[in-house]
Motif scaffolding. Structure first.
Motif, mmCIF file in Angstrom:
data_model
loop_
_atom_site.group_PDB
_atom_site.id
_atom_site.type_symbol
_atom_site.label_atom_id
_atom_site.label_comp_id
_atom_site.label_asym_id
_atom_site.label_seq_id
_atom_site.Cartn_x
_atom_site.Cartn_y
_atom_site.Cartn_z
ATOM 1 N N LEU A 368 40.794 35.665 41.546
ATOM 2 C CA LEU A 368 40.761 34.995 40.250
ATOM 3 C C LEU A 368 39.750 35.604 39.296
ATOM 4 C CD1 LEU A 368 41.076 31.400 41.698
ATOM 5 C CD2 LEU A 368 42.857 32.719 40.545
ATOM 6 N N PHE A 369 38.903 36.501 39.771
ATOM 7 C CA PHE A 369 37.938 37.181 38.906
ATOM 8 C C PHE A 369 38.582 38.414 38.283
ATOM 9 C CE2 PHE A 369 35.353 34.809 41.882
ATOM 10 C CZ PHE A 369 34.307 34.317 41.099
ATOM 11 N N THR A 370 38.164 38.741 37.074
ATOM 12 C CA THR A 370 38.573 39.977 36.419
ATOM 13 C C THR A 370 37.337 40.840 36.187
ATOM 14 O OG1 THR A 370 38.294 39.136 34.151
ATOM 15 C CG2 THR A 370 40.419 38.721 35.240
ATOM 16 N N GLY A 371 37.565 42.079 35.769
ATOM 17 C CA GLY A 371 36.440 42.970 35.505
ATOM 18 C C GLY A 371 35.499 42.430 34.450
ATOM 19 N N ALA A 372 36.029 41.677 33.497
ATOM 20 C CA ALA A 372 35.198 41.128 32.422
ATOM 21 C C ALA A 372 34.232 40.056 32.917
ATOM 22 C CB ALA A 372 36.089 40.555 31.324
ATOM 23 N N ASP A 373 34.503 39.475 34.078
ATOM 24 C CA ASP A 373 33.635 38.411 34.594
ATOM 25 C C ASP A 373 32.332 38.948 35.175
ATOM 26 O OD1 ASP A 373 35.529 36.405 33.990
ATOM 27 O OD2 ASP A 373 36.630 36.857 35.825
ATOM 28 N N GLY A 374 32.317 40.207 35.621
ATOM 29 C CA GLY A 374 31.086 40.799 36.149
ATOM 30 C C GLY A 374 30.740 40.363 37.557
ATOM 31 N N LEU A 375 31.748 40.191 38.414
ATOM 32 C CA LEU A 375 31.475 39.771 39.781
ATOM 33 C C LEU A 375 30.599 40.770 40.527
ATOM 34 C CD1 LEU A 375 32.090 37.640 41.998
ATOM 35 C CD2 LEU A 375 34.007 39.079 42.693
ATOM 36 N N ASP A 376 30.661 42.035 40.148
ATOM 37 C CA ASP A 376 29.847 43.039 40.846
ATOM 38 C C ASP A 376 28.360 42.727 40.785
ATOM 39 O OD1 ASP A 376 29.995 43.875 37.954
ATOM 40 O OD2 ASP A 376 28.603 45.403 38.695
#
Length: 484
Positions: A368-376
């Motif tokens: 459910l995370f995208t690159g824009a969310d900054g999960l890294d």
């Protein structure tokens, strides 16, 4: 972990294990999109991540369940050869990685909590005991070790066994749920299991699952369930009170007792009546974040201790000097750091959250995370998130599905026309978890993976679901033991 602002902008080299899993592919893509270098280690040659553009190199490693020592040795070799900064296990191989922490943490950072804590979280009865020890509500649960206990539960002798249970005591002291049950109001499942395999649900009139409404449950309200094969001290089952209400799932990344990433999601469709989830929708549920944080904070105070074997020993001043100069950060032994996933039920009448089980590893919430969310950032720079008081969350309403099992989830269902329309609407409104136009090869590679798993199931004479984790699952056995 990275702790300063300058280092947070530095690309890291990250090794993921569990390359067969869609969640690992998702995480690899998110990390790659953020500028990090990703390698993958997997014991199945037909791994999903091997042909992804997000992965620099994939390695086939020994099966951790059958060859635990060789598995750790090969991870050590890969970490040194590839100059890995961070090792992130994603599937059940995490239990074998945890037992190799003393070696692995000498050469890289490892996002894994202590093995002792993992064991308690993975055992579905011990997990409930931890919840109660933290002062939170949970369904009545009893660990069943033998056929005599099983038969007594079947004949309604729950209360006496609950009081006599040595594995889960003083349950439900403050709960609003009834304390006397018959077998028809209980859920039965192995204490160690995954994908909701072997779960025995209550009689149909007790459940309210919209995806199974209108079907005939094989379990009759008056049926007595035969004891499962293998039931023993080594292979216990649990009986748990069925809680009617809304099913919720959570996925969190925790850094030294503080949640730095969190997703709550709903899963309306499963591979079978009580099987693995195949459709996921992100929800805005701050109450689940509060619940998880309360539990983790209590563990930090009382329950989260590290086995002495999990921490590298410093035998002299020279060793201590070397350790102080090492860029590798060793996580605190007194607080929880790692991935946490929960299955919760919001009870229909009271609105209370009741935990059903815990998966101390990656789960489908990652989709459910995208690159824009900054999960890294939750992996490479969690302390910055703690300092900023920030929790990475996905956008509410985002929908993702595993298309192949989603298609099969409708087979054999006796749904009404309205339910079929809802299923089709769910299909149309969700993104596939595997397919990407810019990274198409994993989508086609999953067919080879399925064929490989089918071959394993036939060779080992087990189900396809069991074959998916045959070489990585952990069921409480000593990690040093070979199962070959």
């Amino acid at each position: 972990m990275i702790t300063d602002h300058a280092s947070a902008q530095t690309p890291r080299t990250i090794l993921l294990t569990g390359g067969r899993a869609p969640v690992t592919l998702e995480l690899a893509r998110l990390l790659h999109q953020a500028g990090h270098t990703v390698d993958v280690a997997e014991s199945l040659p037909q791994q999903l991540c091997a042909r992804s553009k997000a992965v620099r190199q994939s390695f086939v490693v020994p099966p951790p369940r059958q060859q635990p020592q060789a598995y750790i040795q090969e991870l050590m070799r890969i970490v040194k050869q590839q100059r890995i900064d961070i090792l992130v296990p994603t599937c059940e191989e995490i239990f074998y990685v945890a037992h190799g922490l003393e070696q692995l943490r000498q050469v890289c950072e490892v996002l894994v909590p202590p093995a002792t804590m993992l064991q308690s979280l993975h055992h579905k009865g011990e997990f409930i005991r931890l919840v109660h020890a933290a002062g939170l509500d949970a369904p009545d649960t009893m660990v069943i070790h033998n056929r005599q206990q099983w038969e007594k539960v079947q004949h309604g002798e729950w209360s006496s066994l609950l009081a006599a249970s040595c594995s889960v005591q003083d349950l439900n002291a403050a709960s609003d749920l009834p304390s006397v049950y018959t077998s028809r109001s209980l859920v039965f499942k192995p204490a160690y299991s995954r994908f909701a395999s072997k779960v025995i649900m209550p009689a149909q009139d007790m459940t309210d699952d919209p995806a199974s409404a209108g079907e005939q449950n094989e379990r009759s309200p008056s049926a007595v369930i035969a004891a499962p094969d293998g039931l023993s001290e080594q292979e216990p089952w649990i009986a748990q009170a069925y809680v009617p209400g809304e099913q919720l799932c959570t996925y969190s990344i925790v850094y030294e007792g503080t949640i730095v990433a969190h997703a709550t999601y709903q899963s309306r469709y499963r591979s079978s009546e009580a099987g693995a989830s195949v459709h996921f929708e992100a929800l805005d549920r701050p109450d689940t974040l509060v619940w998880v944080q309360q539990l983790v904070q209590q563990w930090n105070k009382e329950a989260c201790s590290v086995d002495s074997s999990s921490v590298p020993h410093q035998t002299n001043n020279a060793d201590a000097s070397i350790a102080s100069e090492s860029p590798i950060r060793t996580l605190s032994a007194r607080t929880f750091s790692g991935q946490l996933s929960f299955d919760l039920i919001q009870e229909r009448q009271t609105g209370k959250l009741y935990p059903i089980e815990c998966n101390p590893r990656a789960t489908s919430g990652i989709h459910l995370f995208t690159g824009a969310d900054g999960l890294d950032m939750a992996i490479v720079a969690p302390q910055l998130l703690v300092e900023q008081g920030k929790v990475i969350t996905p956008q509410p309403g985002r929908r993702v599905m595993l298309t192949l099992p989603m298609l099969t989830s409708g087979w054999g269902r006796r749904w009404s026309g309205r339910q079929w329309k809802e299923w089709l609407k769910a299909m149309k409104g969700a993104q596939d978890a595997v397919f990407r136009w810019q990274d198409m090869m994993p989508f086609f590679g999953q067919f080879a993976l399925v064929l490989a798993v089918v071959r394993i199931s036939r060779r080992e004479q087990i189900t396809v679901t069991q074959a998916l984790t045959h070489d990585i699952e952990w069921n409480g056995q000593p990690p040093e033991r070979s199962d070959v």
